[in-house]
Write a protein that holds these residues in place. Structure first.
Motif, PDB file in Angstrom:
ATOM      1  N   HIS A   1      10.328  -1.366  -7.982  1.00  0.00           N
ATOM      2  CA  HIS A   1       9.685  -0.403  -8.879  1.00  0.00           C
ATOM      3  C   HIS A   1      10.799   0.246  -9.704  1.00  0.00           C
ATOM      4  N   TRP A   2      10.883  -0.139 -10.964  1.00  0.00           N
ATOM      5  CA  TRP A   2      11.944   0.323 -11.858  1.00  0.00           C
ATOM      6  C   TRP A   2      11.586   1.720 -12.361  1.00  0.00           C
TER       7      TRP A   2
ATOM      8  N   ALA B   1       0.835  -1.200   0.000  1.00  0.00           N
ATOM      9  CA  ALA B   1       0.000   0.000   0.000  1.00  0.00           C
ATOM     10  C   ALA B   1       0.867   1.245   0.000  1.00  0.00           C
ATOM     11  N   LEU B   2       1.954   1.227   0.765  1.00  0.00           N
ATOM     12  CA  LEU B   2       2.882   2.353   0.773  1.00  0.00           C
ATOM     13  C   LEU B   2       3.505   2.548  -0.605  1.00  0.00           C
ATOM     14  N   ALA B   3       3.930   1.465  -1.226  1.00  0.00           N
ATOM     15  CA  ALA B   3       4.523   1.562  -2.563  1.00  0.00           C
ATOM     16  C   ALA B   3       3.507   2.080  -3.571  1.00  0.00           C
ATOM     17  N   ALA B   4       2.257   1.646  -3.467  1.00  0.00           N
ATOM     18  CA  ALA B   4       1.216   2.114  -4.380  1.00  0.00           C
ATOM     19  C   ALA B   4       0.943   3.594  -4.177  1.00  0.00           C
ATOM     20  N   THR B   5       0.990   4.043  -2.920  1.00  0.00           N
ATOM     21  CA  THR B   5       0.777   5.467  -2.636  1.00  0.00           C
ATOM     22  C   THR B   5       1.891   6.303  -3.247  1.00  0.00           C
ATOM     23  N   VAL B   6       3.144   5.840  -3.106  1.00  0.00           N
ATOM     24  CA  VAL B   6       4.277   6.560  -3.686  1.00  0.00           C
ATOM     25  C   VAL B   6       4.164   6.566  -5.201  1.00  0.00           C
ATOM     26  N   ALA B   7       3.812   5.434  -5.795  1.00  0.00           N
ATOM     27  CA  ALA B   7       3.690   5.353  -7.247  1.00  0.00           C
ATOM     28  C   ALA B   7       2.556   6.230  -7.752  1.00  0.00           C
TER      29      ALA B   7
ATOM     30  N   ALA C   1       4.087   4.432 -17.728  1.00  0.00           N
ATOM     31  CA  ALA C   1       4.145   3.818 -16.397  1.00  0.00           C
ATOM     32  C   ALA C   1       5.420   2.999 -16.239  1.00  0.00           C
ATOM     33  N   ASP C   2       6.021   3.105 -15.057  1.00  0.00           N
ATOM     34  CA  ASP C   2       7.236   2.365 -14.755  1.00  0.00           C
ATOM     35  C   ASP C   2       6.889   0.924 -14.398  1.00  0.00           C
ATOM     36  N   PRO C   3       7.716  -0.042 -14.822  1.00  0.00           N
ATOM     37  CA  PRO C   3       7.435  -1.444 -14.513  1.00  0.00           C
ATOM     38  C   PRO C   3       7.709  -1.780 -13.051  1.00  0.00           C
ATOM     39  N   VAL C   4       6.972  -2.761 -12.550  1.00  0.00           N
ATOM     40  CA  VAL C   4       7.110  -3.233 -11.175  1.00  0.00           C
ATOM     41  C   VAL C   4       7.315  -4.737 -11.212  1.00  0.00           C
ATOM     42  N   ASP C   5       8.221  -5.224 -10.396  1.00  0.00           N
ATOM     43  CA  ASP C   5       8.481  -6.655 -10.291  1.00  0.00           C
ATOM     44  C   ASP C   5       8.256  -7.066  -8.843  1.00  0.00           C
ATOM     45  N   LEU C   6       7.710  -8.253  -8.625  1.00  0.00           N
ATOM     46  CA  LEU C   6       7.505  -8.795  -7.276  1.00  0.00           C
ATOM     47  C   LEU C   6       8.680  -9.695  -6.925  1.00  0.00           C
ATOM     48  N   PHE C   7       9.097  -9.670  -5.664  1.00  0.00           N
ATOM     49  CA  PHE C   7      10.136 -10.597  -5.227  1.00  0.00           C
ATOM     50  C   PHE C   7       9.685 -11.297  -3.957  1.00  0.00           C
ATOM     51  N   SER C   8      10.210 -12.474  -3.745  1.00  0.00           N
ATOM     52  CA  SER C   8      10.011 -13.201  -2.497  1.00  0.00           C
ATOM     53  C   SER C   8      11.143 -14.212  -2.371  1.00  0.00           C
ATOM     54  N   GLY C   9      11.455 -14.548  -1.141  1.00  0.00           N
ATOM     55  CA  GLY C   9      12.499 -15.535  -0.920  1.00  0.00           C
ATOM     56  C   GLY C   9      12.548 -15.920   0.542  1.00  0.00           C
TER      57      GLY C   9
ATOM     58  N   ALA D   1      10.571  -1.957  -1.858  1.00  0.00           N
ATOM     59  CA  ALA D   1       9.706  -1.932  -0.671  1.00  0.00           C
ATOM     60  C   ALA D   1       9.294  -3.359  -0.349  1.00  0.00           C
ATOM     61  N   GLY D   2       9.263  -3.685   0.925  1.00  0.00           N
ATOM     62  CA  GLY D   2       8.864  -5.035   1.296  1.00  0.00           C
ATOM     63  C   GLY D   2       8.891  -5.230   2.789  1.00  0.00           C
ATOM     64  N   VAL D   3       8.992  -6.487   3.180  1.00  0.00           N
ATOM     65  CA  VAL D   3       9.015  -6.853   4.594  1.00  0.00           C
ATOM     66  C   VAL D   3       9.974  -8.028   4.770  1.00  0.00           C
ATOM     67  N   LEU D   4      10.705  -8.019   5.880  1.00  0.00           N
ATOM     68  CA  LEU D   4      11.621  -9.097   6.243  1.00  0.00           C
ATOM     69  C   LEU D   4      11.162  -9.687   7.561  1.00  0.00           C
TER      70      LEU D   4
END
Length: 167
Positions: free
Chosen positions: A54-55, A14-20, A30-38, A71-74
């Protein structure tokens, strides 16, 4: 059972969407966005992450084109037998890995509910003005007093070549 990583990711997304959303752009711009997880685990030590890259392809007054907003969570385990930290390492490159131009680390000590993070990777240290086109992510855990201090999972690579602009 509530999954704390996903709940915190919703907040980070939500924070990333607000900034975008603060930077208006047409669908073509529009700038491309990629999802990551690990995730990575070693014995009773574990760490996991999810988020977005967010590229930035369109210049803004405070950011040059070619940077990547992360942006994410650890999360890291809360096992009392394993008072260790989780670590993320993000490394940015130009020339598809030819020049390392920036890096960032995120650490969390036993944060089972997740630690939100947000930062930008830029090419301010590079020898050329080329945009960042490759980001490497590694999820690691602290091994304590043993050397090496951290053990990491296999690196993940994200490039701009596989992305489509978002609406």
């Amino acid at each position: 059972m509530r999954h704390p990583l996903r709940a915190t990711l919703v907040t980070a997304a939500a924070l990333a969407a607000t900034v975008a959303a603060a930077t208006p752009a047409t669908a073509e711009e529009a700038d491309p966005v990629d999802l990551f997880s690990g995730e990575f685990a070693l014995g009773c030590r574990s760490a996991a992450t999810e988020g977005t890259l967010h590229w930035e392809t369109t210049p803004t007054p405070d950011q040059s084109p070619g940077s990547v907003n992360v942006a994410g969570v650890l999360t890291s385990n809360d096992d009392a037998r394993c008072l260790r930290r989780g670590l993320l390492v993000f490394t940015a490159y130009t020339g598809m890995g030819q020049e390392r131009v920036d890096y960032a680390t995120v650490t969390a000590d036993n944060v089972p509910d997740g630690l939100p993070f947000a930062f930008s990777l830029t090419n301010e240290l590079g020898t050329s003005a080329a945009p960042i086109d490759l980001v490497q992510l590694q999820v690691c855990v602290d091994q304590g007093p043993n050397l090496p201090a951290f053990a990491c999972g296999a690196p993940q690579f994200f490039t701009t070549t596989d992305l489509e602009p978002t609406d």
